[in-house]
Write an enzyme that holds these catalytic residues in place. Structure first.
Site, short mmCIF file in Angstrom:
data_model
loop_
_atom_site.label_atom_id
_atom_site.label_comp_id
_atom_site.label_asym_id
_atom_site.label_seq_id
_atom_site.Cartn_x
_atom_site.Cartn_y
_atom_site.Cartn_z
N GLU A 23 -17.65 -54.64 40.15
CA GLU A 23 -16.60 -54.43 39.14
C GLU A 23 -16.99 -55.00 37.78
O GLU A 23 -16.23 -55.74 37.15
CB GLU A 23 -15.28 -55.01 39.65
CG GLU A 23 -14.90 -54.39 41.00
CD GLU A 23 -13.57 -54.86 41.57
OE1 GLU A 23 -13.04 -55.88 41.09
OE2 GLU A 23 -13.06 -54.21 42.51
N ASN A 37 -21.29 -51.83 42.22
CA ASN A 37 -20.11 -51.34 42.95
C ASN A 37 -18.88 -51.41 42.04
O ASN A 37 -18.68 -52.41 41.34
CB ASN A 37 -19.89 -52.24 44.18
CG ASN A 37 -18.82 -51.72 45.12
OD1 ASN A 37 -18.88 -50.57 45.54
ND2 ASN A 37 -17.85 -52.55 45.45
N HIS A 45 -10.31 -46.70 46.34
CA HIS A 45 -8.96 -47.13 46.74
C HIS A 45 -7.99 -46.12 46.13
O HIS A 45 -7.79 -46.10 44.91
CB HIS A 45 -8.66 -48.53 46.19
CG HIS A 45 -9.57 -49.59 46.75
ND1 HIS A 45 -9.51 -50.00 48.06
CD2 HIS A 45 -10.57 -50.31 46.17
CE1 HIS A 45 -10.43 -50.94 48.27
NE2 HIS A 45 -11.08 -51.14 47.13
N GLU A 65 -15.25 -48.63 49.81
CA GLU A 65 -14.01 -49.37 50.15
C GLU A 65 -12.83 -48.41 50.31
O GLU A 65 -11.72 -48.69 49.84
CB GLU A 65 -13.70 -50.39 49.05
CG GLU A 65 -14.83 -51.36 48.77
CD GLU A 65 -14.48 -52.46 47.77
OE1 GLU A 65 -13.28 -52.64 47.46
OE2 GLU A 65 -15.40 -53.15 47.30
N ASP A 110 -9.61 -46.54 51.03
CA ASP A 110 -8.31 -46.62 51.69
C ASP A 110 -7.35 -45.74 50.90
O ASP A 110 -7.59 -45.43 49.74
CB ASP A 110 -7.80 -48.06 51.89
CG ASP A 110 -7.75 -48.91 50.63
OD1 ASP A 110 -7.72 -48.34 49.52
OD2 ASP A 110 -7.71 -50.15 50.76
C1 XIL Z 1 -10.28 -58.00 48.65
C2 XIL Z 1 -10.04 -58.44 50.09
O1 XIL Z 1 -9.73 -57.30 50.86
C3 XIL Z 1 -8.92 -59.44 50.15
O2 XIL Z 1 -8.79 -59.97 51.48
C4 XIL Z 1 -9.17 -60.59 49.17
O3 XIL Z 1 -8.05 -61.45 49.16
C5 XIL Z 1 -9.42 -60.04 47.77
O4 XIL Z 1 -10.49 -59.12 47.80
N1 XIL Z 1 -12.48 -54.70 45.45
C6 XIL Z 1 -13.48 -55.37 46.11
C7 XIL Z 1 -13.17 -56.17 47.32
O5 XIL Z 1 -14.66 -55.22 45.74
O6 XIL Z 1 -13.98 -57.30 47.47
C8 XIL Z 1 -11.71 -56.58 47.35
O7 XIL Z 1 -11.44 -57.19 48.60
C9 XIL Z 1 -10.82 -55.39 47.11
C10 XIL Z 1 -11.09 -54.79 45.76
#
Ligand code: XIL
Length: 373
Positions: free
Chosen positions: A177, A218, A254, A282, A284
């Site tokens: 990020e 990422n 996401h 990631e 979802d």
């Molecule tokens: C999130 C985890 O899922 C949580 O458990 C934690 O509290 C915060 O981080 N982007 C990312 C991940 O790259 O590392 C994040 O994961 C979600 C957003």
């Protein structure tokens, strides 16, 4: 919302690919070519995602909560059975791995890596540099450090972590990020103190410590055309042209199902054509709670589309879901009023979204020849 032509084409392809799903799941057809509903339901519920994905030339993964992995036999069973790659949800982040300056704790991450090896899974290392989940000592000390001091702390951290896991990590999210929502480099402590060169440095240090790991940038918000994805594409192309050892770009994916669906395939393709591996890192798909049947359908369609997008791009090497089940998902606490974002419900039962992913993977089996590993 009207379905886009591309979505309709995929629905048609999905129907046509029904036979493929049965084939890869080992289900036999009746003599007249038909298949009983019961037989097809059994096939759908028993074919592990990783088995179908392997035939499509793709790795399918999950972000693992290592507390659940240790505490719940059912959770651990599903992680091993269904997925061919794992990502530590939290335990490789800086706050977990370097609780005191120069003091490292690999315990939880080592346990996950051992689990992965026992289950013939590859590991996505996540992550080395991120503005969140930094150790408290670093957040407190960084503002008064000189650039040289912070650069050394960053270099030591990356070198120690990548060296510790050398040979055991398939893909590292080296910088996470790094861009803000407007497509500028994120104005965090690293940019502030070290300038944009910290990103190239991070990749070089990681590569020096494990030359065989694939190194990724990422990010979220690059799944659709826009200022951010365009800026990020330009940035990684610049890195590559300077000889920085960057292999790929991770698309977090996401998705909020109440908004327009991102055109992920086009974006994956843009980066792939520029010479990068890409990965869905990631995934979802959340909905507003309480979630009705229509929303589940929409969520299932989005899951299927994002899997198909990855399958359609030969350089898309893995598709990872962020969290095994709705109980362990980060979504409800991060986006209040939403949930249902994973493939399994709170009792670890597969949801329709699971079947949608399964079917989308099966469709990819037909085009497997085009994919690279
Ligand atoms: C999130 C985890 O899922 C949580 O458990 C934690 O509290 C915060 O981080 N982007 C990312 C991940 O790259 O590392 C994040 O994961 C979600 C957003």
């Amino acid at each position: 919302m009207t379905a886009r032509p591309r979505r309709l084409a995929r629905i048609a392809a999905a129907l046509a690919a029904g036979a493929t799903l049965l084939a890869v799941t080992g289900c036999t057809q009746q003599g007249d070519g038909s298949t009983s509903h019961a037989a097809s339901a059994t096939a759908t519920s028993t074919a592990p995602l990783r088995t179908i994905a392997a035939k499509a030339g793709l790795r399918v993964g999950v972000a693992v909560n290592t507390d659940q992995l240790a505490d719940s036999a059912e959770y651990a069973k599903l992680v091993g059975q269904q997925f061919s790659t794992v990502t530590p949800e939290n335990v490789m982040k800086w706050d977990a791995t370097e609780p005191k300056l120069g003091t490292y704790d690999w315990t939880a991450a080592d346990q996950l890596v051992a689990y992965a090896q026992q289950h013939d899974q590859l590991v996505r290392g996540h992550n080395l540099v991120w503005y969140q989940q930094l150790p408290a000592w670093l957040t407190a000390a960084a503002p008064s450090m000189s650039a040289d001091q912070l650069r050394q702390v960053l270099k030591d951290h990356i070198t120690a972590e990548v060296t510790h896991f050398k040979g055991k990590i398939w893909q590292w999210d080296v910088v996470n990020e790094a861009f803000d929502d407007t497509g500028q480099l994120r104005d965090d402590i690293f940019l502030e103190k070290l300038g944009p060169g910290y990103i190239a440095d991070a990749f070089r240090w990681a590569h020096a410590a494990d030359p065989d790991a694939k190194l990724f940038l990422n990010d979220y918000g690059i799944e659709d055309a826009g200022m951010k994805s365009t800026a990020e594409l330009q940035f990684v192309q610049d890195l590559k042209s300077q000889g920085v050892p960057i292999d790929g770009v991770g698309f977090e994916t996401h998705v909020d199902s109440t908004y327009a669906e991102p055109d992920l395939e086009t974006e994956l393709m843009r980066f792939a054509q520029a010479g990068f591996d890409v990965a869905v890192t990631e995934a979802d798909v959340r909905a507003q709670t309480p979630i009705d049947a229509d929303q589940v359908k929409t969520q299932s369609g989005i899951f299927a589309d994002t899997v198909s997008a990855c399958l359609d791009v030969p350089q898309c090497i893995s598709y990872t879901i962020w969290g095994l089940d709705d109980k362990d998902s980060w979504v409800p606490s991060t986006f209040p009023g939403t949930g249902g974002a994973t493939l399994y419900d709170e009792d670890l039962k597969p949801k329709p979204q699971f079947a949608a992913v399964q079917k989308a993977l099966a469709r990819g089996v037909a085009t497997a020849k085009k994919r690279v590993k």
